[in-house]
Design a protein around this motif. Structure first.
Motif, short mmCIF file in Angstrom:
data_model
loop_
_atom_site.label_atom_id
_atom_site.label_comp_id
_atom_site.label_asym_id
_atom_site.label_seq_id
_atom_site.Cartn_x
_atom_site.Cartn_y
_atom_site.Cartn_z
N PHE A 65 0.85 -1.19 0.00
CA PHE A 65 0.00 0.00 0.00
C PHE A 65 0.89 1.25 0.00
O PHE A 65 1.79 1.39 0.82
N LYS A 101 -10.08 2.84 -5.80
CA LYS A 101 -9.55 4.04 -5.14
C LYS A 101 -10.66 5.09 -5.17
O LYS A 101 -10.74 5.92 -6.06
N TYR A 150 -2.57 3.84 -3.82
CA TYR A 150 -3.38 3.91 -2.60
C TYR A 150 -4.72 3.19 -2.75
O TYR A 150 -5.63 3.38 -1.94
N THR A 157 -7.38 0.48 -2.22
CA THR A 157 -7.61 -0.36 -1.03
C THR A 157 -8.19 -1.73 -1.37
O THR A 157 -8.21 -2.61 -0.51
N GLN A 192 -8.30 -7.07 -0.18
CA GLN A 192 -8.26 -5.76 0.47
C GLN A 192 -6.80 -5.46 0.81
O GLN A 192 -6.04 -6.35 1.17
N GLY A 199 -4.05 -2.47 2.67
CA GLY A 199 -3.90 -1.27 3.47
C GLY A 199 -4.95 -1.18 4.55
O GLY A 199 -4.65 -0.97 5.72
N LYS A 207 -13.33 -0.41 9.99
CA LYS A 207 -12.15 -0.41 9.14
C LYS A 207 -10.91 -0.61 10.01
O LYS A 207 -10.73 0.07 11.02
#
Length: 363
Positions: free
Chosen positions: A43, A69, A103, A105, A142, A144, A152
């Motif tokens: 990540f 993203k 980035y 996820t 999934q 990061g 989360k």
């Protein structure tokens, strides 16, 4: 008789013409064993996704990859929007071809027919149902951040040894992931001659209340050098012993030690620690601490429940009312699986702990 043979001929012919359809139906839906991921960029870093497909007719299939993203996008591009499968079943795809891709996820991989054109996405919030129906099998990873039990959780990883341990902590999707039942898996594995542990941190502060962890693993059979930690932590509160409240399962490298403990930090004081043994005949247990301004109630139970039906359901119970009960602040719930002093398991085996779910009841 001739009519019977004619009918049989057409049945066989029809079956052959629809062989691809039959094959698809036999392995759909998601068959996780058929898609192996070898490399995924960490990540925040750019790089290629590499993996291997097995039990697939490679000349007839391709890969469709999407990343999330703040919406779903095709990778590597819209054109091309698919990735070829090599003769040995391997594939690779640059999933960071645009700004901010590092980035992402979530990463979705679909095995599709070579002549199928996957839908082109430009930030849609959901993957279209037709890509699932058209795929022979798929995986969604999934990265990061994990969605687990309605919260989360941030994956804590490091390529250099860090505490606790110190240890290397993995972010590999095979080492730390959410399965199809919504359960969290954390592993201790050996990769490239290094032992990697795993950890997640809740992304939000919860404060006073009951922190409940439902486990589905025989941790009483784990190696003496492994540690399962269920706890709170505030990195910015040394004056409150980092607001650390622990439930831990480990023999701390000593075969003669008990395998479980409740801890109110600092643990250097005997009155701040309660050690006990857990011996299981199945993999279901529940563990919680109820944190109030003046006390902390710890309890472990057989089965998945927070209210015992009778005393036999209670494994251990302890109430701490000492001066070290911290006020709430910036603490986060954490779950980790690590090695004492960074030492490998004494039996050199890899281990996995499964957390069925996490629950919080506000005070």
């Amino acid at each position: 008789m001739r009519i019977k043979y004619i009918i049989l001929f057409f049945i066989i012919l029809f079956s052959c013409c629809n062989l691809e359809y039959i094959y698809k139906e036999n392995i759909y839906p998601q068959n996780l064993d058929n898609l192996i991921l070898d490399e995924m960029p960490d990540f925040g870093l750019k790089g290629k996704l590499k993996g291997k497909i097995i039990k697939t007719r490679f000349p007839n299939h391709r890969i469709a990859i999407y990343i999330y993203k703040n919406g779903w996008f095709n990778k590597p591009y819209w054109y091309p929007s698919t990735t070829d499968i090599n003769p040995d079943g391997s594939f690779e795809c640059d999933i960071t071809t645009d700004s901010g891709d590092e980035y992402a996820t979530k990463i979705a991989i679909f095995v599709i027919a070579k002549d199928y054109k996957p839908p082109l996405l430009d930030g849609e919030k959901e993957l279209p149902e037709k890509i699932f129906k058209a795929s022979y099998y798929y995986k969604i990873f999934q990265r990061g951040v994990l969605d687990f039990s309605g919260y989360k959780w941030i994956i804590s990883s490091s390529k250099i040894p860090i505490g606790p341990g110190p240890n290397y902590f993995s972010s590999h999707p095979s080492d730390i992931f959410i399965d199809e039942k919504g359960r969290l898996h954390l592993k201790i594995v050996k990769r490239n001659e290094k032992w990697f542990c795993s950890a997640v941190i809740l992304s939000q502060n919860l404060g006073y209340g009951t922190y409940i962890f439902y486990l589905s693993s025989r941790f009483d059979l784990f190696d003496k050098n492994t540690v399962v930690g269920l706890f709170t932590w505030d990195n910015n509160a040394p004056e409150f012993n980092y607001r650390e409240i622990d439930i831990e399962f480990s023999k701390w490298g000593n075969d003669n030690f008990s395998n479980s403990q409740f801890v109110m930090q600092p643990s250097i004081y005997p009155k701040n620690i309660f050690r006990f043994n857990i011996f299981l005949d199945n993999d279901k247990t529940t563990h919680f601490f109820k944190w109030t301004a003046k006390s902390i109630l710890f309890q472990s139970l057989y089965g998945h429940k927070i209210k015992p039906e009778n005393n036999k359901d209670i494994i251990a119970k302890w109430v701490y009312k000492g001066k070290d009960v911290p006020p709430t602040g910036g603490e986060r719930a954490m779950i980790n699986f690590w090695l004492v002093d960074g030492k490998p398991p004494s039996d050199e085996k890899e281990y996995e702990v499964i957390i069925e779910k996490f629950e919080f009841i506000p005070e």
